[in-house]
Design a protein around this motif. Structure first.
Motif, mmCIF file in Angstrom:
data_model
loop_
_atom_site.group_PDB
_atom_site.id
_atom_site.type_symbol
_atom_site.label_atom_id
_atom_site.label_comp_id
_atom_site.label_asym_id
_atom_site.label_seq_id
_atom_site.Cartn_x
_atom_site.Cartn_y
_atom_site.Cartn_z
ATOM 1 N N LEU A 78 0.674 -0.964 -0.157
ATOM 2 C CA LEU A 78 -0.345 -0.258 0.452
ATOM 3 C C LEU A 78 1.110 0.685 0.259
ATOM 4 O O LEU A 78 0.510 2.575 -0.307
ATOM 5 N N ALA A 79 2.196 1.368 0.645
ATOM 6 C CA ALA A 79 2.749 1.803 0.822
ATOM 7 C C ALA A 79 3.293 2.939 -1.367
ATOM 8 O O ALA A 79 3.235 3.661 -0.805
ATOM 9 N N GLU A 80 4.065 1.807 -1.832
ATOM 10 C CA GLU A 80 4.495 1.899 -2.592
ATOM 11 C C GLU A 80 3.229 2.302 -3.471
ATOM 12 O O GLU A 80 3.772 3.016 -4.688
ATOM 13 N N GLN A 81 2.111 2.381 -3.306
ATOM 14 C CA GLN A 81 1.085 2.231 -4.378
ATOM 15 C C GLN A 81 0.277 3.715 -3.958
ATOM 16 O O GLN A 81 -0.059 4.442 -5.072
ATOM 17 N N GLU A 82 0.145 4.182 -2.357
ATOM 18 C CA GLU A 82 -0.062 5.033 -2.216
ATOM 19 C C GLU A 82 0.830 6.354 -1.049
ATOM 20 O O GLU A 82 -0.471 7.017 -0.350
ATOM 21 N N GLN A 83 1.582 6.291 -1.506
ATOM 22 C CA GLN A 83 2.288 6.865 -0.567
ATOM 23 C C GLN A 83 1.839 6.664 0.619
ATOM 24 O O GLN A 83 1.427 8.591 1.365
ATOM 25 N N LEU A 84 1.489 5.665 1.134
ATOM 26 C CA LEU A 84 1.186 5.505 2.478
ATOM 27 C C LEU A 84 1.449 6.425 3.800
ATOM 28 O O LEU A 84 0.615 6.338 4.484
ATOM 29 N N GLU A 85 2.762 6.355 4.134
ATOM 30 C CA GLU A 85 3.605 7.465 4.963
ATOM 31 C C GLU A 85 2.749 8.704 5.232
ATOM 32 O O GLU A 85 3.292 9.183 6.542
ATOM 33 N N ALA A 86 2.707 9.177 4.277
ATOM 34 C CA ALA A 86 2.036 10.981 4.208
ATOM 35 C C ALA A 86 0.842 11.251 4.261
ATOM 36 O O ALA A 86 0.332 11.569 3.473
ATOM 37 N N VAL A 87 -0.376 9.315 4.448
ATOM 38 C CA VAL A 87 -1.967 9.742 4.284
ATOM 39 C C VAL A 87 -1.962 10.958 4.484
ATOM 40 O O VAL A 87 -1.955 11.793 5.527
ATOM 41 N N ARG A 88 -2.730 12.030 3.856
ATOM 42 C CA ARG A 88 -3.475 13.141 3.566
ATOM 43 C C ARG A 88 -4.922 12.643 2.944
ATOM 44 O O ARG A 88 -5.196 12.106 1.686
ATOM 45 N N PRO A 89 -5.796 13.801 3.427
ATOM 46 C CA PRO A 89 -7.514 14.385 2.257
ATOM 47 C C PRO A 89 -6.439 14.347 0.158
ATOM 48 O O PRO A 89 -5.341 14.898 0.698
ATOM 49 N N ASP A 90 -7.294 14.000 -0.302
ATOM 50 C CA ASP A 90 -6.895 14.439 -1.543
ATOM 51 C C ASP A 90 -7.269 16.032 -1.639
ATOM 52 O O ASP A 90 -6.809 16.587 -2.728
ATOM 53 N N LEU A 91 -7.172 17.143 -1.091
ATOM 54 C CA LEU A 91 -8.087 18.573 -0.723
ATOM 55 C C LEU A 91 -7.410 18.843 0.322
ATOM 56 O O LEU A 91 -8.176 18.527 1.674
ATOM 57 N N ASP A 92 -6.975 19.744 0.676
ATOM 58 C CA ASP A 92 -6.279 20.817 1.858
ATOM 59 C C ASP A 92 -6.966 21.838 2.028
ATOM 60 O O ASP A 92 -7.868 22.238 1.079
ATOM 61 N N GLY A 93 -6.473 22.506 3.030
ATOM 62 C CA GLY A 93 -7.832 22.956 4.126
ATOM 63 C C GLY A 93 -7.872 24.389 2.729
ATOM 64 O O GLY A 93 -9.327 25.033 3.002
ATOM 65 N N GLU A 94 -7.131 24.948 2.031
ATOM 66 C CA GLU A 94 -7.415 26.493 1.181
ATOM 67 C C GLU A 94 -8.423 25.829 0.258
ATOM 68 O O GLU A 94 -9.153 26.834 -0.375
ATOM 69 N N ARG A 95 -8.482 24.849 -0.402
ATOM 70 C CA ARG A 95 -9.172 24.180 -0.886
ATOM 71 C C ARG A 95 -10.809 23.193 -1.003
ATOM 72 O O ARG A 95 -11.262 23.985 -1.850
ATOM 73 N N ILE A 96 -10.196 23.559 0.594
ATOM 74 C CA ILE A 96 -12.130 22.988 0.900
ATOM 75 C C ILE A 96 -12.640 24.359 1.439
ATOM 76 O O ILE A 96 -13.525 24.633 0.576
#
Length: 480
Positions: free
Chosen positions: A409-427
């Protein structure tokens, strides 16, 4: 232990090294004595590499500074009040200390420094005979007034004076006995051990900071178990780390629960072994967590019908106890938080063996561990101490599988840095809202989606965010 001749050859090599030779010549020219003392001399007889160059002299601190200044590239005098001057000589760090003896007044928390005039007097007032040997330089004369060589041969820790005198002068020496027992593999002489039991309460006048440093050095040693067992056996642990002896739950033949104290020491040993196998340096946070991971069990132990013993929520209770104890020992906030977090997380894996985890559960495991994931891997594997070979193999295989899935999963998704697809500014831009509680709620919603389903992409995350937003009641202060 090598022959005395081989040890003397090693001492001669140290004495002829550039830093010691330069210092010896400078002190002799200034009319003062100088001797290698303590650890370097002891370790020469044990075929161990001396990590520090400790020397002692009849010169007072100001005079030491005058003598070393012309032959050193740097100096530090933070230990001047205790008679110690540090310097960088020929590229190596050295510490030179005035002959001294430390003693506590009955109610004092700090040792009173008294300077002495002879090497023999200085050695007699040291902690243990194996550390009370010196090599005069440049003459290379071995000085052993208290029988340190005999005790080295016997692999024995004994105080140069009566243990009562030695431990009353500096109670911290009782903790050093435990550390040296662990580091050197020595036993504590019977009278010395008995005095540790009688004088354990004397440690109450020692500052928490000094106790913490000595405990940390013990835990970070190669084989801490003998030292920890000595602290528990003499009652000293009851005063500095009472949660450890409290793990010695009463043996109950009917319920047959395992000895949590022995289990904890074994988990610590297995953590150290895994630490080495996985190429890590000694890790204080990991080792404290391994030692203390089950301290919540005594408070949560319950006997159930049918003979079962349960410890429900001992991980949460244990984390609270760990925070309280480490604060009392004056550990820094980061160490306290990290150890407590590992204690609280150490049971998470065991649900993995009850059924295959979803990708969402694996992501949450990684998210909760954060930058302590490797420590959690080691602690969880070390926590398996069953003698049932099949059960141990099954648990090891299950954790192998979990680590494999984390890697995929880490290789597929950069699991060590799990964050939402949108940051606070975009929200805020998408929802047309200003900074406030609603931004945090939206962020947490998207984070849960990310953990449940993996990366969504900006367009899909935006659609899902707007759908969610339409179902939300207005927050206080927001127009509906």
């Amino acid at each position: 232990m090598d022959s005395a001749a081989a040890a003397l050859d090693r001492l001669a090599t140290i004495a002829s090294s550039a830093p010691v030779a330069r210092l010896a010549a400078a002190f002799e020219q200034a009319g003062h004595e100088l001797a290698l003392v303590g650890g370097p001399v002891r370790d020469a007889f044990l075929s161990r590499t001396a990590l520090d160059l400790d020397l002692t002299t009849d010169a007072r601190p100001d005079r030491i500074l005058e003598i070393v200044t012309p032959i050193s590239s740097a100096r530090w005098d933070v230990g001047r009040a205790f008679g110690t001057i540090g310097a960088l000589v020929a590229g190596e760090k050295v510490e030179i200390t005035t002959y001294r003896s430390d003693a506590y007044e009955p109610e004092s928390r700090k040792p009173e420094v008294r300077f002495g005039d002879t090497l023999e007097e200085d050695l007699v007032r040291r902690d243990f005979t194996v550390n009370a040997m010196a090599l005069r330089v440049p003459g290379r004369v071995l000085v052993d007034p208290t029988g340190g060589i005999d005790d080295l041969l016997a692999r024995r820790l004994r105080t140069p004076q009566t243990p009562e005198t030695s431990f009353s002068d500096d109670p911290l020496r009782m903790l050093r006995a435990a550390r040296f027992a662990a580091q050197l593999g020595f036993s504590v002489e019977e009278d010395t051990r008995a005095a540790m039991e009688r004088l354990a309460e004397r440690l109450e006048i020692v500052s928490a900071e000094r106790v913490r440093e000595e405990l940390s050095r013990l835990v970070l040693s190669g084989t801490p178990r003998p030292g920890l067992e000595l602290l528990v056996g003499t009652g000293i642990a009851d005063r500095i780390l009472p949660e450890l002896p409290a793990l010695r739950l009463t043996v109950d033949l009917e319920h047959r629960h395992k000895d949590v104290y022995e289990h904890s020491l074994t988990v610590l040993e297995q953590s150290i072994e895994l630490e080495r196998e996985r190429g890590h340096e000694p890790d204080l946070v990991l080792r404290l967590a391994a030692l203390l991971h089950d301290v919540g069990k005594p408070a949560t132990r319950r006997f159930e019908r049918g003979g079962a013993v349960t410890f429900h929520h001992h991980d949460v209770v244990g984390a609270k106890l760990v925070r309280k104890r480490l604060r009392a020992l004056r550990y820094d906030n980061d160490t306290i938080a990290r150890v407590a977090e590992l204690v609280e997380l150490h049971q998470r894996f065991f649900g993995y063996t009850e059924g295959v985890w979803t990708d969402s559960a694996v992501r949450r495991y990684v998210r909760d561990a954060g930058d302590q994931l490797e420590r959690l891997h080691i602690l969880t594997r070390a926590d398996v101490t069953t003698r049932n070979r099949r059960k141990a193999e099954r648990l090891a295989s299950a954790y192998d599988d979990l680590e494999r899935r984390i890697g995929e999963l880490a290789e597929q998704e950069q699991l060590e840095a799990v964050r939402p697809d949108l940051d606070g500014e975009r929200i805020m831009a998408i929802l047309g809202i200003r900074p406030g509680p609603d931004v945090g709620r939206a962020y947490r919603f998207l984070l849960e989606l990310r953990l449940d389903e993996g990366p969504l992409g900006e367009d899909e995350a935006t659609r899902r965010l707007l759908d969610w937003w339409g179902t939300q009641l207005p927050a206080p202060g927001r127009d509906g």
